[in-house]
Design a protein around this motif. Structure first.
Motif, short mmCIF file in Angstrom:
data_model
loop_
_atom_site.label_atom_id
_atom_site.label_comp_id
_atom_site.label_asym_id
_atom_site.label_seq_id
_atom_site.Cartn_x
_atom_site.Cartn_y
_atom_site.Cartn_z
N SER A 247 -33.66 4.89 55.99
CA SER A 247 -34.59 4.23 56.80
C SER A 247 -34.72 2.88 56.63
O SER A 247 -34.78 1.99 57.63
CB SER A 247 -35.68 5.12 57.20
OG SER A 247 -35.50 6.29 57.31
N ASP A 248 -35.11 2.40 55.45
CA ASP A 248 -35.41 1.05 55.03
C ASP A 248 -34.30 0.23 55.18
O ASP A 248 -34.40 -0.89 55.72
CB ASP A 248 -35.93 0.76 53.61
CG ASP A 248 -37.16 1.50 53.54
OD1 ASP A 248 -37.98 1.59 54.40
OD2 ASP A 248 -37.68 1.76 52.20
N THR B 151 -28.77 5.30 64.71
CA THR B 151 -29.72 5.14 65.66
C THR B 151 -29.32 4.21 66.70
O THR B 151 -29.99 3.61 67.48
CB THR B 151 -31.02 4.23 64.74
OG1 THR B 151 -30.44 3.17 64.08
CG2 THR B 151 -31.75 5.05 63.96
N LYS C 90 -27.74 8.53 58.67
CA LYS C 90 -28.61 8.74 60.10
C LYS C 90 -27.82 7.61 61.00
O LYS C 90 -27.58 6.56 60.68
CB LYS C 90 -30.04 8.31 59.84
CG LYS C 90 -30.47 6.99 59.43
CD LYS C 90 -31.97 6.78 59.23
CE LYS C 90 -32.63 6.77 60.56
NZ LYS C 90 -34.19 6.61 60.57
N HIS D 25 -31.66 0.75 57.32
CA HIS D 25 -31.52 0.60 58.91
C HIS D 25 -32.37 -0.62 59.43
O HIS D 25 -31.73 -1.28 60.23
CB HIS D 25 -31.79 2.04 59.66
CG HIS D 25 -30.78 2.79 59.64
ND1 HIS D 25 -30.03 2.88 60.76
CD2 HIS D 25 -30.30 3.67 58.79
CE1 HIS D 25 -29.13 4.07 60.50
NE2 HIS D 25 -29.08 4.39 59.12
N ARG D 26 -33.83 -0.76 58.97
CA ARG D 26 -34.51 -1.75 59.45
C ARG D 26 -33.86 -3.15 58.88
O ARG D 26 -34.08 -4.21 59.48
CB ARG D 26 -35.98 -1.44 59.06
CG ARG D 26 -36.56 -0.19 59.68
CD ARG D 26 -37.96 -0.24 59.56
NE ARG D 26 -38.34 0.36 57.94
CZ ARG D 26 -38.60 1.61 57.78
NH1 ARG D 26 -38.35 2.51 58.92
NH2 ARG D 26 -38.68 1.97 56.51
N PRO E 128 -33.84 9.65 51.79
CA PRO E 128 -33.93 9.43 52.93
C PRO E 128 -34.81 8.18 53.42
O PRO E 128 -34.46 7.80 54.46
CB PRO E 128 -34.47 10.80 53.48
CG PRO E 128 -33.95 11.75 52.42
CD PRO E 128 -34.17 11.03 51.20
N ALA E 129 -35.86 8.13 52.92
CA ALA E 129 -36.82 7.08 53.10
C ALA E 129 -36.19 5.53 52.94
O ALA E 129 -36.18 4.75 53.82
CB ALA E 129 -38.04 7.04 52.28
#
Length: 460
Positions: free
Chosen positions: A131-132, A181, A179, A134-135, A127-128
């Motif tokens: 998130s990376d 966003t 995810k 997405h950035r 999951p981390a």
């Protein structure tokens, strides 16, 4: 049974063996774990048989432990798995067997997923790391992608994970959650029936004002195109570009004739819908635009199953840009300022109009979702606020207190005005033909006539 080759050494029957090809001195380890039917293969990297046996046994025991823990036995780089999935999606799109969304998926894999996740093992995406990603993606494009685009990327990522799980490169428990966003796509502006009638009246004049013949032909077709979308709810462009006469059929039901349309290409592939019977004058007008059909009736044309596009201009060519033509039309007619809430309008607003009208008629969300080729969730998300209006006339209406008033009410239904029937009004504004109730629904006409006769008899 095939004889065992001299270069094969059985360590565990049906579970573990060493094999050496005639063109190599290195031993290959072949093994099966649990209920797995396929042999897994990996090199021992040694030509020494004793060393190869020890490596094979260690590998086999480690694989059994991984399986018991619910982890993948074999690990692959994301890039290797993604390339296979992307290739499969491209092949299905090319063959015409895949969904239209598959093109979005393989583009997401090639342009975003593989460049970022490529060198990671597919069973080690956390999951981390999501998130990376997405950035990284936001920095790559310079802004946050809309929720709908992120949904496509997530669907593509899950296609890769699905294949990895199927092949044993990762377990289901190792699949990370995706995810989203992004902001939800803003609802497009909407038209009222009066505005669309006004637009059609403008198009009639606007078409005649075109300096070039091609321009006049395009504007004429645009008027019919606008009404077709508003009265069927099809997706402009996506579902109309390859719509042909062979995709339409008339089906006679006890109470009326049904116009059945098979949309050849859509967001989720081919689908079917039922158009209102009042649409036939519009189809007849489209037939008239095409000179080769001037000696055919609409019924004869439909029966011929012609393999030619429905939306063609008078010279037989396909329209070159209906999107820009519609934008010019809105600007010239003064309807480009947005709807009552200031939201900009486009050709897709006509599909939004169709859905709104059908909800207000009382059609169920499930039936509307099927008719429009979308999900019930999507319909509920955009149109649930209209539910109170679905019974507004029943709640606010006044029941006639005398027979004369009842007769007037029946007559009003038998002779519906353009304001009461959006399909009749839009088709009429486009073609000049207003289909009477007796042709639209013979059974309803008879029932209303019977009620009218009863009312007249009682009044006498």
């Amino acid at each position: 049974m095939r004889a065992t080759a001299d270069s094969t050494v059985i360590l565990r029957p049906h579970e573990l063996r060493l094999k050496r090809r005639s063109d190599s001195s290195i031993w290959q380890i072949h093994y099966k774990i649990g209920s797995r039917k396929k042999w897994l293969r990996i090199t021992s990297k040694t030509s020494n048989l004793a060393d190869a046996k020890k490596i094979a046994e260690d590998l086999f025991h480690e694989a059994r432990v991984l399986e018991k823990r619910g982890l993948s036995v074999v690990s692959k780089k994301f890039k290797a798995v993604a390339e296979v999935v992307s290739g499969n999606l491209k092949a299905q799109v090319k063959a015409g067997t895949g969904k239209k969304s598959y093109a979005d998926y393989y583009r997401a894999i090639d342009s975003y997923l593989t460049p970022f996740f490529g060198n990671y093992h597919v069973d080690n995406i956390t999951p981390a790391l999501i998130s990376d990603f997405h950035r990284w993606r936001t920095e790559k494009v310079g802004y946050e992608l809309k929720a709908s685009t992120q949904n496509n990327h997530n669907a593509a990522l899950n296609c890769v994970f699905d294949y990895a799980v199927e092949q044993g490169y990762m377990s289901e428990s190792q699949r990370p959650s995706t995810k989203n966003t992004g902001e939800a796509t803003e609802v497009r502006g909407i038209f009222s029936t009066d505005e669309l009638i006004e637009l059609q009246q403008f198009i009639h004049k606007w078409s005649a004002q075109g300096r070039a013949t091609k321009t006049r032909y395009l504007r004429e077709l645009l008027g019919l195109y606008v009404t077709f979308i508003a009265c069927t709810g099809v997706r402009p462009g996506t579902e109309t570009k390859n719509l042909k006469w062979k995709h339409i059929e008339f089906i006679q039901k006890p109470s009326m004739r049904i116009i059945h349309v098979t949309v050849p290409e859509g967001k989720r592939g081919s689908r079917e819908l039922v158009a209102r019977n009042e649409l036939w004058p519009l189809l007849d007008k489209l037939r008239e635009l095409q000179p080769e059909y001037k000696d055919l009736t609409l019924e004869q044309l439909i029966a011929k199953k012609e393999d030619k596009h429905i939306f063609r201009m008078r010279d037989g060519t396909l329209p070159y840009n209906l999107v820009n033509a519609f934008g010019d039309c809105l600007k010239e007619s003064g309807l480009d300022k947005g709807d009552k809430d200031g939201k900009p309008r486009s050709l897709y607003s006509l599909r939004h109009y169709y859905a709104t009208q059908r909800v207000l008629e009382g059609i169920s969300f499930g039936l509307l979702a099927k008719q429009m080729g979308t999900s019930i969730l999507m319909i509920e998300r955009h149109y649930s606020h209209l539910r109170p209006l679905m019974v507004a006339e029943q709640l606010a209406g006044v029941i006639p207190s005398n027979q004369e008033a009842q007769t007037d009410e029946i007559l009003r239904f038998m002779n519906p005005s353009p304001v009461r029937n959006d399909v009749i009004s839009l088709v009429g504004a486009s073609t000049g033909i207003y289909l009477p109730l007796v042709e639209a629904n013979a059974r309803a006409t008879k029932e209303l006539k019977d009620e009218l006769n009863k009312a007249v008899s009682k009044a006498a």
